[in-house]
Design a protein around this motif. Structure first.
Motif, PDB file in Angstrom:
ATOM      1  N   HIS A  71       0.813  -1.211   0.000  1.00 34.46           N
ATOM      2  CA  HIS A  71       0.000   0.000   0.000  1.00 34.46           C
ATOM      3  C   HIS A  71       0.851   1.266   0.000  1.00 34.46           C
ATOM      4  N   GLY A  72       0.222   2.417  -0.132  1.00 32.43           N
ATOM      5  CA  GLY A  72       0.907   3.700  -0.143  1.00 32.43           C
ATOM      6  C   GLY A  72       1.184   4.247   1.254  1.00 32.43           C
ATOM      7  N   HIS A  73       1.781   5.410   1.278  1.00 31.08           N
ATOM      8  CA  HIS A  73       2.170   6.121   2.497  1.00 31.08           C
ATOM      9  C   HIS A  73       0.953   6.372   3.384  1.00 31.08           C
ATOM     10  N   ARG A  74       1.087   6.090   4.685  1.00 32.48           N
ATOM     11  CA  ARG A  74      -0.035   6.162   5.620  1.00 32.48           C
ATOM     12  C   ARG A  74      -0.096   7.505   6.333  1.00 32.48           C
ATOM     13  N   ASP A 126      -6.334   1.331  11.985  1.00 34.79           N
ATOM     14  CA  ASP A 126      -6.674   1.316  10.565  1.00 34.79           C
ATOM     15  C   ASP A 126      -6.426   2.679   9.915  1.00 34.79           C
ATOM     16  N   PRO A 127      -5.168   3.133   9.852  1.00 36.26           N
ATOM     17  CA  PRO A 127      -4.892   4.456   9.278  1.00 36.26           C
ATOM     18  C   PRO A 127      -5.186   4.513   7.787  1.00 36.26           C
ATOM     19  N   PRO A 156      -8.455  -5.903   3.669  1.00 36.53           N
ATOM     20  CA  PRO A 156      -9.571  -5.055   4.095  1.00 36.53           C
ATOM     21  C   PRO A 156      -9.160  -3.830   4.893  1.00 36.53           C
ATOM     22  N   PHE A 157      -7.864  -3.659   5.167  1.00 36.74           N
ATOM     23  CA  PHE A 157      -7.424  -2.468   5.883  1.00 36.74           C
ATOM     24  C   PHE A 157      -7.545  -1.250   4.969  1.00 36.74           C
ATOM     25  N   LEU A 158      -7.896  -0.101   5.554  1.00 37.35           N
ATOM     26  CA  LEU A 158      -8.281   1.074   4.787  1.00 37.35           C
ATOM     27  C   LEU A 158      -7.191   1.522   3.818  1.00 37.35           C
ATOM     28  N   ARG A 159      -5.938   1.486   4.239  1.00 41.19           N
ATOM     29  CA  ARG A 159      -4.858   1.952   3.364  1.00 41.19           C
ATOM     30  C   ARG A 159      -4.754   1.098   2.102  1.00 41.19           C
ATOM     31  N   CYS A 160      -5.069  -0.186   2.223  1.00 47.55           N
ATOM     32  CA  CYS A 160      -5.044  -1.063   1.049  1.00 47.55           C
ATOM     33  C   CYS A 160      -6.291  -0.862   0.187  1.00 47.55           C
ATOM     34  N   LEU A 161      -7.428  -0.663   0.819  1.00 51.11           N
ATOM     35  CA  LEU A 161      -8.644  -0.363   0.072  1.00 51.11           C
ATOM     36  C   LEU A 161      -8.483   0.917  -0.737  1.00 51.11           C
ATOM     37  N   HIS A 171       0.262  -5.800   2.525  1.00 45.02           N
ATOM     38  CA  HIS A 171       1.123  -5.117   3.490  1.00 45.02           C
ATOM     39  C   HIS A 171       2.590  -5.539   3.317  1.00 45.02           C
ATOM     40  N   GLY A 172       3.484  -4.741   3.886  1.00 49.69           N
ATOM     41  CA  GLY A 172       4.906  -4.951   3.684  1.00 49.69           C
ATOM     42  C   GLY A 172       5.400  -6.322   4.081  1.00 49.69           C
ATOM     43  N   ASP A 173       4.859  -6.876   5.158  1.00 45.89           N
ATOM     44  CA  ASP A 173       5.329  -8.186   5.609  1.00 45.89           C
ATOM     45  C   ASP A 173       4.996  -9.289   4.619  1.00 45.89           C
ATOM     46  N   ALA A 174       3.943  -9.121   3.836  1.00 47.18           N
ATOM     47  CA  ALA A 174       3.613 -10.124   2.822  1.00 47.18           C
ATOM     48  C   ALA A 174       4.697 -10.175   1.752  1.00 47.18           C
TER      49      ALA A 174
END
Length: 300
Positions: A63-66, A83-84, A113-118, A239-242
C-alpha cells in the motif's frame, strides 16, 4: 529472520523510502523471471493455463504512504488507530503506481480489508478503469494482527483479546457493511463505480496473531488466489510483511532490508506442454522497491 524492531523502523522510514520505482516492461520482467533460479522449492502449485496464454503474471504490491507516517500523533486523534488511511502523499503514490500497470492488462485486483489497502486499490481501479466485479477484498491479506502493529497498548489489547478481530475492526459493523460504506465515501474521491466484493468463506486472522502465523497466512492466501484465478493477471494489494515473506520464501538466504510504499514483487510463470511451470520472481533486489541482501552460505 529480521527482528521486529529493525524491520518495523526500516519499513516506516517514509521520507527515505518513497522514491520513484524502476519501471519495467513486460519482456524485461519475463526475461528476469526465466533466468531467476531459487534454491528453495517454489511456493505455489501448478495449474493448467488457458489455451492462448503462455505466461501468467501476479503482482504483489504494498500500500501507499499512511497518515500516521505523515502525522505520528494521528493514532491519538481517532477511535480506530489500528486502521490508518492513506496520506495525501499515499494517494499520489497509488495513482503513479497504477500508471505502471496499465500495459499489463490486469484482470483482477485482490486487496486487504485495511483502509490503506482499500484506498490504494481504489486509486488503481480508477486509473485502470476496472469494473467492480474485478475488485475483491480478502481477509487473508490483512495486516499481521499483532497488538503492537495495530497501535494497541496492553490495556486496549486485553479489552479486545477475547473477541475476534471482525467484531471490533469496524466497531460493530461486519466486513460487507464496512466495505459498502468505504465505497460510498471513496466514490466522491476517485470516481469508482460500484462496490468491491468480499471473498466469501474466508475467516478473519486469529487475534492476537504471531508474526510466524501471519507469514503462513500470507503464503496460503497467495495459493488461494492462484487457484481461484489460474488464468488471470492478478494484482494483490497488501502489506509490507507479505512482500518480505514472499522474498524470503523464494530467495535462499534473503534478508529483506526495506519494502517501499507501492513497492511490488512480480511473479511470472510459463506454460509448458499444457501445464504451468514454477513461479519465478521477476525482479532483482531494488528494481521494484523491495530491497534485500543474500547471506552467503558458509560450508565447513
Amino acid at each position: 529472520m529480521v527482528s521486529y524492531n529493525s524491520w518495523w523502523w526500516k519499513m516506516c522510514r517514509s521520507s527515505e523510502d518513497v522514491e520513484p520505482l524502476v519501471s519495467q516492461d513486460s519482456q524485461t520482467i519475463v526475461n528476469q523471471a526465466s533466468s531467476f533460479r531459487s534454491t528453495k522449492s517454489t511456493v505455489l502449485s501448478f495449474n493448467r493455463p488457458s489455451q492462448n496464454q503462455n505466461y501468467q503474471s501476479f503482482f504483489i504490491v504494498r500500500h501507499g504512504h499512511r497518515q500516521d507516517e505523515e502525522d505520528p500523533d494521528w493514532p491519538k486523534t481517532t477511535d480506530r488507530p489500528w486502521d490508518p488511511p492513506l496520506s495525501a502523499q499515499g494517494r499520489v503514490e497509488a495513482k503513479r503506481a497504477a500508471d505502471r500497470f496499465k500495459d499489463w492488462n490486469i484482470d483482477i485486483i485482490v486487496c486487504s480489508p485495511f483502509l490503506r489497502c482499500l484506498q490504494t486499490s481504489a486509486e488503481i481501479v480508477s486509473v485502470l478503469k476496472l469494473p467492480p466485479t474485478s475488485w475483491i477484498v480478502a481477509w487473508n491479506l490483512a495486516e499481521v494482527c499483532m497488538p503492537s502493529y495495530l497501535f494497541l497498548d496492553d490495556t486496549t489489547a486485553d479489552q479486545y483479546r477475547r473477541q475476534s478481530i471482525d467484531k471490533w475492526m469496524w466497531q460493530g459493523k461486519g466486513i460487507s457493511e464496512a466495505i459498502s460504506d468505504f465505497a460510498n465515501q471513496e466514490r466522491a474521491i476517485t470516481g469508482i463505480e460500484g462496490t468491491p466484493s468480499v471473498w466469501e468463506g474466508l475467516s478473519p486472522p486469529h487475534w492476537p496473531e504471531k508474526m510466524a502465523d501471519g507469514e503462513k497466512r500470507f503464503m496460503k492466501a497467495l495459493k488461494s488466489i492462484e487457484s481461484e484465478f489460474s488464468d488471470k493477471t492478478v494484482l494483490v494489494v497488501t502489506h509490507g510483511d507479505a512482500l518480505r515473506t514472499l522474498v524470503t520464501e523464494n530467495v535462499a538466504g534473503a534478508d529483506v532490508k526495506a519494502v517501499k510504499h507501492l513497492g511490488y514483487i512480480p511473479l511470472v510463470r510459463q506454460a509448458f506442454q499444457g501445464r504451468w511451470g514454477p513461479w519465478r520472481l521477476g525482479a532483482e533486489s531494488g528494481s521494484t522497491g523491495v530491497d534485500w541482501d543474500v547471506k552467503k552460505q558458509i560450508t565447513i
